[in-house]
Motif scaffolding. Structure first.
Motif, PDB file in Angstrom:
ATOM      1  N   PHE A  13       0.838  -1.209   0.000  1.00  0.00           N
ATOM      2  CA  PHE A  13       0.000   0.000   0.000  1.00  0.00           C
ATOM      3  C   PHE A  13       0.872   1.257   0.000  1.00  0.00           C
ATOM      4  N   LYS A  14       1.879   1.276   0.892  1.00  0.00           N
ATOM      5  CA  LYS A  14       2.765   2.449   0.959  1.00  0.00           C
ATOM      6  C   LYS A  14       3.504   2.634  -0.357  1.00  0.00           C
ATOM      7  N   THR A  15       3.881   1.521  -0.981  1.00  0.00           N
ATOM      8  CA  THR A  15       4.604   1.599  -2.255  1.00  0.00           C
ATOM      9  C   THR A  15       3.734   2.263  -3.325  1.00  0.00           C
ATOM     10  N   ILE A  16       2.463   1.851  -3.376  1.00  0.00           N
ATOM     11  CA  ILE A  16       1.571   2.425  -4.393  1.00  0.00           C
ATOM     12  C   ILE A  16       1.352   3.918  -4.125  1.00  0.00           C
ATOM     13  N   VAL A  17       1.086   4.247  -2.861  1.00  0.00           N
ATOM     14  CA  VAL A  17       0.823   5.660  -2.525  1.00  0.00           C
ATOM     15  C   VAL A  17       2.055   6.514  -2.846  1.00  0.00           C
ATOM     16  N   TRP A  18       3.218   6.034  -2.453  1.00  0.00           N
ATOM     17  CA  TRP A  18       4.435   6.812  -2.677  1.00  0.00           C
ATOM     18  C   TRP A  18       4.709   6.966  -4.176  1.00  0.00           C
ATOM     19  N   LYS A  19       4.418   5.915  -4.927  1.00  0.00           N
ATOM     20  CA  LYS A  19       4.603   6.005  -6.381  1.00  0.00           C
ATOM     21  C   LYS A  19       3.668   7.072  -6.961  1.00  0.00           C
ATOM     22  N   GLU A  20       2.439   7.112  -6.472  1.00  0.00           N
ATOM     23  CA  GLU A  20       1.474   8.104  -6.958  1.00  0.00           C
ATOM     24  C   GLU A  20       1.903   9.527  -6.590  1.00  0.00           C
ATOM     25  N   VAL A  21       2.375   9.677  -5.353  1.00  0.00           N
ATOM     26  CA  VAL A  21       2.803  11.007  -4.912  1.00  0.00           C
ATOM     27  C   VAL A  21       4.037  11.443  -5.716  1.00  0.00           C
ATOM     28  N   ARG A  22       4.960  10.492  -5.903  1.00  0.00           N
ATOM     29  CA  ARG A  22       6.169  10.801  -6.675  1.00  0.00           C
ATOM     30  C   ARG A  22       5.792  11.243  -8.084  1.00  0.00           C
ATOM     31  N   ARG A  23       4.762  10.595  -8.644  1.00  0.00           N
ATOM     32  CA  ARG A  23       4.335  10.945 -10.010  1.00  0.00           C
ATOM     33  C   ARG A  23       3.837  12.386 -10.084  1.00  0.00           C
ATOM     34  N   PHE A  24       2.929  12.764  -9.166  1.00  0.00           N
ATOM     35  CA  PHE A  24       2.396  14.127  -9.333  1.00  0.00           C
ATOM     36  C   PHE A  24       3.404  15.199  -8.903  1.00  0.00           C
ATOM     37  N   LEU A  25       4.369  14.820  -8.064  1.00  0.00           N
ATOM     38  CA  LEU A  25       5.428  15.787  -7.732  1.00  0.00           C
ATOM     39  C   LEU A  25       6.412  15.930  -8.901  1.00  0.00           C
ATOM     40  N   ARG A  26       6.653  14.795  -9.606  1.00  0.00           N
ATOM     41  CA  ARG A  26       7.592  14.828 -10.730  1.00  0.00           C
ATOM     42  C   ARG A  26       7.066  15.728 -11.844  1.00  0.00           C
ATOM     43  N   ILE A  27       5.741  15.702 -12.051  1.00  0.00           N
ATOM     44  CA  ILE A  27       5.169  16.517 -13.135  1.00  0.00           C
ATOM     45  C   ILE A  27       4.405  17.701 -12.539  1.00  0.00           C
ATOM     46  N   TRP A  28       5.025  18.364 -11.550  1.00  0.00           N
ATOM     47  CA  TRP A  28       4.345  19.424 -10.796  1.00  0.00           C
ATOM     48  C   TRP A  28       3.877  20.565 -11.695  1.00  0.00           C
ATOM     49  N   VAL A  29       4.565  20.773 -12.807  1.00  0.00           N
ATOM     50  CA  VAL A  29       4.139  21.865 -13.693  1.00  0.00           C
ATOM     51  C   VAL A  29       2.755  21.559 -14.270  1.00  0.00           C
TER      52      VAL A  29
END
Lengths: 260, 326
Positions: A13-29
């Motif tokens: 669960f933590k892996t999925i959430v962190w992956k999702e957060v990393r995704r929207f932070l990576r494409i913050w623009v």
């Protein structure tokens, strides 16, 4: 049927959430900047320029009245957008198979994506709240109701985004629902006005709009005024959350659009 | 939690004692929604520790079989067991034992190489620290460690395929499914990937490989099944399969160039190149006899090699059988 140990599920669960957060932070623009600009424009144009000529609504200045609705609009849009775009792009480029071949239970997959959407929704909601302080003071009638409503609304629309992504076969399919359904429902959900201003017929029509309940319950939490009974609004939110969660789980179990 | 984090070592311990097949497929049928019958009742056992090839032309049913094992394809009927556990009733346990390398590259191209492998470890319940250690180990072994911080889209085709292997190994599965792992990979990378897979297999991991590079199957695999139109047409050891060859081809490198092929009574010879002679040998014929005859014609042979399409000939002949009987 054997089950997995709890700590295994928590790690997944933590892996999925962190992956999702990393995704929207990576494409913050693409994910964080546009809502900030949009909300600023709403505050300046509707709240400041036009709002100053409208006068009071339900005992508050127009700016004060629309702030809860604008925050809720930002939360709803971003929760939905995060899950629908992330899950669909993973489905499209088939990286979702990484999860499907793993032993992660369906409800953990669903919860992970939903919490990813909620994280972005609430982050944008927080930014919108901070921005509103530049234009008006922040009331807080009942913080528990405010937080609960915003959290549940974010969950409901994250689930909506997930279901949209499951049914989507092409990128057009993930823009149709937000453009033709979500946006009209938000605008007609009492973000910018009180339903008391509407004729009887349209006031009744507003009552079948789920966003109407969310915006009003949230406004109650902040300003203490609402066009609907807050308990009823909560019941609606619970009903939407449970129904959409079970439906999304059903689609995952069937492998709709995911397994052949 | 032993079974989660030490699957590989547990497997090595029990492998020599285990009589349970790594996979056991019985009467497996798959009909897709469009009516296409991909599998028509295949049955197959693969022993633990084996390096097994599933060979077939495009659309024969190889990927569907792998898909059913990995649960990405839902079977129409039949039973599938992985290490004695039914994939329907013990799906969590069977999935923990499986590592899957798909035919198509299916990771997020915008993610970093290291993150892709670590994230996959998380899906299998590995704590972050262990997942990072495993990611480092397999990225190093597969020659991708210096690319760890690059987005996956910047990797070459061969590197992407190796990344798929690293990702599939992060939880150290007992059974590795490889669906055409070296498709489109250059010869050098293909060879080093083969060596890596052989090492993994020697370490105790059962490997099932689908390929249509017949040389790959011949080099790597001990046992083989050939599948055609959803039916298994041959299932045997590589050695016994190759023994079925009626003819074997040898390439002789000649010390001096010839203008035409020599006539050797009873042998089919042809010049591939002025200095390379191809000789077809029937199973009852003797290579020494060929050398003696060439010697008598004053033709010196510098070196000799086996023509590598032996399996191909057999494959073609096996696939022709049903047509001939029809």
């Amino acid at each position: 049927m054997h089950t997995l140990p709890l700590n295994y599920k928590l790690t997944a669960f933590k892996t999925i959430v962190w992956k999702e957060v990393r995704r929207f932070l990576r494409i913050w623009v693409q994910t964080l900047v546009p809502p900030v600009i949009t909300i600023s424009l709403y505050f300046v144009i509707f709240g400041n320029l036009i709002g100053s000529r409208i006068g009071q609504m339900n005992g508050f200045t127009y700016m004060e009245f629309i702030v809860p609705g604008l925050i809720m609009m930002a939360v709803i849009n971003n929760s939905y957008a995060n899950v629908v775009s992330s899950f669909f792009s993973q489905k499209y480029q088939r990286s979702i198979e990484e999860l499907l071949v793993s032993p992660v239970p369906n409800y953990v997959i669903l919860s992970g994506f939903v919490i990813g959407g909620v994280t972005r929704g609430l982050a944008i909601g927080l930014i919108a709240t901070i921005m509103s302080l530049f234009f008006t003071g922040l009331h807080m009638h009942n913080i528990a109701i405010t937080l609960l409503v915003v959290l549940m609304s974010s969950i409901v629309f994250s689930l909506g985004g997930f279901i949209n992504a499951i049914y989507a076969n092409k990128f057009d399919d993930i823009t149709i629902i937000p453009t033709f359904i979500l946006t009209p429902l938000i605008y007609l959900g009492g973000v910018f006005y009180s339903v008391d201003l509407l004729p009887d017929f349209w006031r009744l029509v507003s009552q079948i709009n789920p966003i109407f309940y969310m915006v009003n319950a949230f406004r109650y939490g902040i300003l203490g005024v609402s066009d609907v009974n807050v308990v009823f609004a909560f019941l609606m939110l619970v009903m939407f959350t449970v129904t959409l969660f079970l439906f999304a789980l059903f689609l995952l179990r069937r492998g709709k659009g995911l397994r052949h | 939690m032993f079974f989660l984090y030490n699957a590989g070592s547990q497997c090595q311990f029990c492998r020599s004692f285990s009589m349970t097949p790594a996979i056991s497929i019985k009467d497996l049928y798959k009909t897709y929604d469009n009516g296409f019958e991909a599998l028509k009742g295949i049955s197959l056992d693969v022993a633990e520790g084996d390096f097994f090839a599933l060979l077939g032309a495009n659309g024969a049913g190889k990927s569907t079989t792998i898909g059913v094992l990995s649960t990405l394809v839902r079977k129409t009927s039949g039973s599938v067991q992985v290490f004695g556990k039914n994939v329907d009733t013990n799906s969590y346990e069977t999935k923990l034992d499986l590592g899957v390398v798909p035919q198509e590259v299916n990771f997020n191209h915008f993610e970093k190489v290291f993150d892709i492998v670590v994230t996959q470890g998380g899906y299998y319940g590995l704590p972050v620290k262990l997942a990072k250690q495993r990611a480092e180990k397999y990225l190093k072994q597969l020659g991708l460690w210096d690319k760890q911080n690059q987005q996956a889209r910047n990797l070459s085709g061969g590197m992407k395929r190796r990344l798929l292997i690293a990702r599939a190994l992060v939880h150290e599965p007992r059974l590795l499914l490889l669906d055409e792992p070296t498709a489109g990979v250059d010869i050098e990378l293909r060879r080093s990937t083969w060596e890596f897979l052989q090492e993994i297999n020697r370490g105790g991991t059962t490997i099932i490989l689908t390929t249509h590079y017949l040389e790959e199957a011949e080099t790597l695999c001990r046992n083989i099944a050939m599948i055609d139109a959803g039916v298994i047409v041959e299932n045997t050891s590589m050695k016994s399969l190759l023994r079925k060859l009626h003819q074997e081809y040898f390439l002789l490198d000649l010390r001096e160039e010839l203008t035409q092929a020599p006539v050797l009574d009873g042998y089919n010879c042809q010049l591939i190149d002025p200095a390379i002679l191809e000789v077809a040998l029937e199973s009852h014929q003797d290579l020494n006899d060929v050398f003696n005859r060439l010697q008598a014609l004053n033709i010196q042979v510098k070196s000799m090699r086996n023509k590598s399409n032996r399996l191909e000939q057999l494959f073609v002949s096996l696939l022709k059988k049903p047509e001939q009987t029809a």
